[in-house]
Design a protein around this motif. Structure first.
Motif, mmCIF file in Angstrom:
data_model
loop_
_atom_site.group_PDB
_atom_site.id
_atom_site.type_symbol
_atom_site.label_atom_id
_atom_site.label_comp_id
_atom_site.label_asym_id
_atom_site.label_seq_id
_atom_site.Cartn_x
_atom_site.Cartn_y
_atom_site.Cartn_z
ATOM 1 N N MET A 106 1.033 -1.321 0.036
ATOM 2 C CA MET A 106 0.040 0.027 -0.127
ATOM 3 C C MET A 106 1.000 1.188 0.003
ATOM 4 O O MET A 106 0.616 2.118 -0.610
ATOM 5 N N ARG A 107 2.156 1.109 0.713
ATOM 6 C CA ARG A 107 2.935 2.288 0.623
ATOM 7 C C ARG A 107 3.503 2.663 -0.435
ATOM 8 O O ARG A 107 3.787 3.610 -0.979
ATOM 9 N N LYS A 108 3.985 1.595 -1.127
ATOM 10 C CA LYS A 108 4.661 1.729 -2.268
ATOM 11 C C LYS A 108 3.559 2.440 -3.288
ATOM 12 O O LYS A 108 4.041 3.142 -4.187
ATOM 13 N N GLU A 109 2.529 1.960 -3.589
ATOM 14 C CA GLU A 109 1.389 2.232 -4.291
ATOM 15 C C GLU A 109 1.031 3.907 -4.092
ATOM 16 O O GLU A 109 1.368 4.745 -5.063
ATOM 17 N N LEU A 110 1.420 4.403 -2.719
ATOM 18 C CA LEU A 110 1.029 5.716 -2.595
ATOM 19 C C LEU A 110 2.472 6.616 -3.030
ATOM 20 O O LEU A 110 2.068 7.718 -3.581
ATOM 21 N N PHE A 111 3.501 6.102 -2.854
ATOM 22 C CA PHE A 111 4.715 6.765 -3.200
ATOM 23 C C PHE A 111 4.777 6.723 -4.902
ATOM 24 O O PHE A 111 4.939 7.894 -5.238
ATOM 25 N N ALA A 123 2.689 11.905 -19.225
ATOM 26 C CA ALA A 123 1.819 12.445 -18.485
ATOM 27 C C ALA A 123 0.646 11.429 -18.471
ATOM 28 O O ALA A 123 -0.156 11.246 -17.370
ATOM 29 N N VAL A 124 0.168 11.501 -19.725
ATOM 30 C CA VAL A 124 -1.291 10.760 -19.802
ATOM 31 C C VAL A 124 -0.722 9.173 -19.380
ATOM 32 O O VAL A 124 -1.701 8.647 -18.732
ATOM 33 N N MET A 125 0.219 8.748 -19.681
ATOM 34 C CA MET A 125 0.740 7.400 -19.196
ATOM 35 C C MET A 125 0.582 7.282 -17.644
ATOM 36 O O MET A 125 -0.113 6.308 -17.267
ATOM 37 N N LEU A 126 1.155 8.392 -17.088
ATOM 38 C CA LEU A 126 1.254 8.328 -15.607
ATOM 39 C C LEU A 126 -0.258 8.125 -14.964
ATOM 40 O O LEU A 126 -0.274 7.604 -13.773
ATOM 41 N N PHE A 127 -1.111 8.576 -15.758
ATOM 42 C CA PHE A 127 -2.442 8.943 -15.241
ATOM 43 C C PHE A 127 -3.087 7.506 -14.917
ATOM 44 O O PHE A 127 -3.937 7.597 -14.060
ATOM 45 N N SER A 128 -2.661 6.782 -15.735
ATOM 46 C CA SER A 128 -3.610 5.402 -15.757
ATOM 47 C C SER A 128 -2.507 4.336 -15.036
ATOM 48 O O SER A 128 -1.499 4.208 -15.539
ATOM 49 N N SER A 129 -3.105 3.617 -14.052
ATOM 50 C CA SER A 129 -1.991 2.385 -13.508
ATOM 51 C C SER A 129 -1.682 1.524 -14.541
ATOM 52 O O SER A 129 -0.716 0.710 -14.322
ATOM 53 N N LYS A 130 -2.510 1.487 -15.413
ATOM 54 C CA LYS A 130 -2.122 0.442 -16.672
ATOM 55 C C LYS A 130 -0.932 0.736 -17.212
ATOM 56 O O LYS A 130 -0.130 -0.172 -17.519
ATOM 57 N N PHE A 131 -0.643 1.938 -17.504
ATOM 58 C CA PHE A 131 0.286 2.371 -18.203
ATOM 59 C C PHE A 131 1.422 3.115 -17.361
ATOM 60 O O PHE A 131 2.547 3.888 -17.816
ATOM 61 N N ARG A 132 1.411 3.243 -16.045
ATOM 62 C CA ARG A 132 2.052 3.965 -14.940
ATOM 63 C C ARG A 132 3.534 3.530 -15.023
ATOM 64 O O ARG A 132 4.621 4.424 -15.215
ATOM 65 N N LEU A 133 3.979 2.129 -15.107
ATOM 66 C CA LEU A 133 5.170 1.774 -15.141
ATOM 67 C C LEU A 133 5.967 2.235 -16.355
ATOM 68 O O LEU A 133 7.112 2.760 -16.241
ATOM 69 N N ALA A 134 5.253 2.119 -17.533
ATOM 70 C CA ALA A 134 5.924 2.589 -18.733
ATOM 71 C C ALA A 134 6.143 4.054 -18.544
ATOM 72 O O ALA A 134 7.026 4.694 -19.321
ATOM 73 N N GLY A 135 4.991 4.916 -18.095
ATOM 74 C CA GLY A 135 5.333 6.500 -17.756
ATOM 75 C C GLY A 135 6.244 6.816 -17.116
ATOM 76 O O GLY A 135 7.172 7.882 -17.152
ATOM 77 N N GLY A 169 10.448 6.004 -8.411
ATOM 78 C CA GLY A 169 9.209 5.335 -8.698
ATOM 79 C C GLY A 169 9.095 3.951 -9.242
ATOM 80 O O GLY A 169 8.522 3.203 -9.098
ATOM 81 N N ILE A 170 10.411 3.739 -10.048
ATOM 82 C CA ILE A 170 10.289 2.519 -10.812
ATOM 83 C C ILE A 170 10.573 1.345 -9.893
ATOM 84 O O ILE A 170 10.115 0.277 -10.070
ATOM 85 N N LEU A 171 11.645 1.581 -9.005
ATOM 86 C CA LEU A 171 12.055 0.690 -7.891
ATOM 87 C C LEU A 171 10.861 0.324 -7.028
ATOM 88 O O LEU A 171 10.639 -0.884 -6.386
ATOM 89 N N LEU A 172 9.890 1.523 -6.777
ATOM 90 C CA LEU A 172 9.133 1.025 -5.576
ATOM 91 C C LEU A 172 7.773 0.560 -6.441
ATOM 92 O O LEU A 172 6.708 0.115 -5.725
ATOM 93 N N TRP A 173 7.823 0.361 -7.824
ATOM 94 C CA TRP A 173 6.567 0.044 -8.452
ATOM 95 C C TRP A 173 6.355 -1.585 -7.850
ATOM 96 O O TRP A 173 7.123 -2.461 -7.690
ATOM 97 N N PRO A 174 4.809 -1.708 -7.268
ATOM 98 C CA PRO A 174 4.463 -3.034 -6.738
ATOM 99 C C PRO A 174 4.555 -4.015 -7.826
ATOM 100 O O PRO A 174 4.275 -3.990 -8.998
ATOM 101 N N ILE A 175 5.125 -5.010 -7.419
ATOM 102 C CA ILE A 175 5.265 -6.216 -8.572
ATOM 103 C C ILE A 175 4.115 -7.318 -8.828
ATOM 104 O O ILE A 175 3.898 -7.754 -10.127
#
Length: 144
Positions: A1-6, A61-73, A128-134
Motif C-alpha cells: 500500500m505504501r509503495k503504491e502511495l509513493f 503525463a497521460v501514461m502516468l495517469f493510468s495505473s495500466k501504463f504508469r510503469l511505462a510512464g 518510482g520504478i524501484l517502488l513499483w509494486p510487482i
C-alpha cells in the motif's frame, strides 16, 4: 500500500512537471522553436524537436495517469529526464553559446540549478520504478 502511495505521488509530480513544461513550450511556441534553433547541439532538427518534446511530455503525463501504463510512464519519465540532463551537460561543457529553451519557471534557473533539478527528478523517477509494486493489478484510473 505504501509503495503504491509513493508511486502515485511520484507520478503526480511528473504529471504536473510535464503538463506545465509542455504547456509553457506550446503557449510560447515561436520563442521555444527559435531558442532550439540556436542550440549548437541540435543541428538541423529544431523544428522536429519543438513538436516532439511537448508531445512526448504530454504522452508520458497521460501514461502516468493510468495505473495500466504508469510503469511505462515512469520509465519514460526516467528516460526523458536522463536525455534532458545529458543535453544540459553537453551544452554547458561543449558550447560557447548556451540558449535556454525551457519554459516557464524553469527558464528562470541558471544551468547549475537546472542540472541539479534534473538529477533530482531522475532519482525520483528511478525511485518510482524501484517502488513499483510487482504483483499484477487490474487497470484503473489514477487514485481510484
Amino acid at each position: 500500500m505504501r509503495k503504491e502511495l509513493f508511486t502515485n505521488i511520484i507520478s503526480s509530480l511528473f504529471i504536473i512537471l510535464f503538463v506545465y513544461a509542455a504547456s509553457s513550450k506550446l503557449l510560447d511556441y515561436d520563442n521555444f522553436r527559435i531558442q532550439l534553433s540556436q542550440s549548437p547541439i541540435l543541428g538541423s532538427v529544431p523544428n522536429l524537436i519543438s513538436w516532439l518534446v511537448p508531445t512526448i511530455e504530454i504522452t508520458i503525463a497521460v501514461m502516468l495517469f493510468s495505473s495500466k501504463f504508469r510503469l511505462a510512464g515512469l520509465y519514460g519519465s526516467f528516460t526523458l529526464m536522463i536525455v534532458f540532463t545529458g543535453y544540459i551537460i553537453g551544452i554547458t561543457n561543449y558550447s560557447e553559446y548556451i540558449p535556454c529553451s525551457c519554459g516557464g519557471i524553469l527558464s528562470k534557473m541558471n544551468w547549475n540549478q537546472h542540472l541539479v533539478f534534473n538529477i533530482v527528478f531522475v532519482m525520483i523517477a528511478g525511485a518510482g520504478i524501484l517502488l513499483w509494486p510487482i504483483q499484477p493489478r487490474s487497470p484503473k484510473i489514477f487514485f481510484s
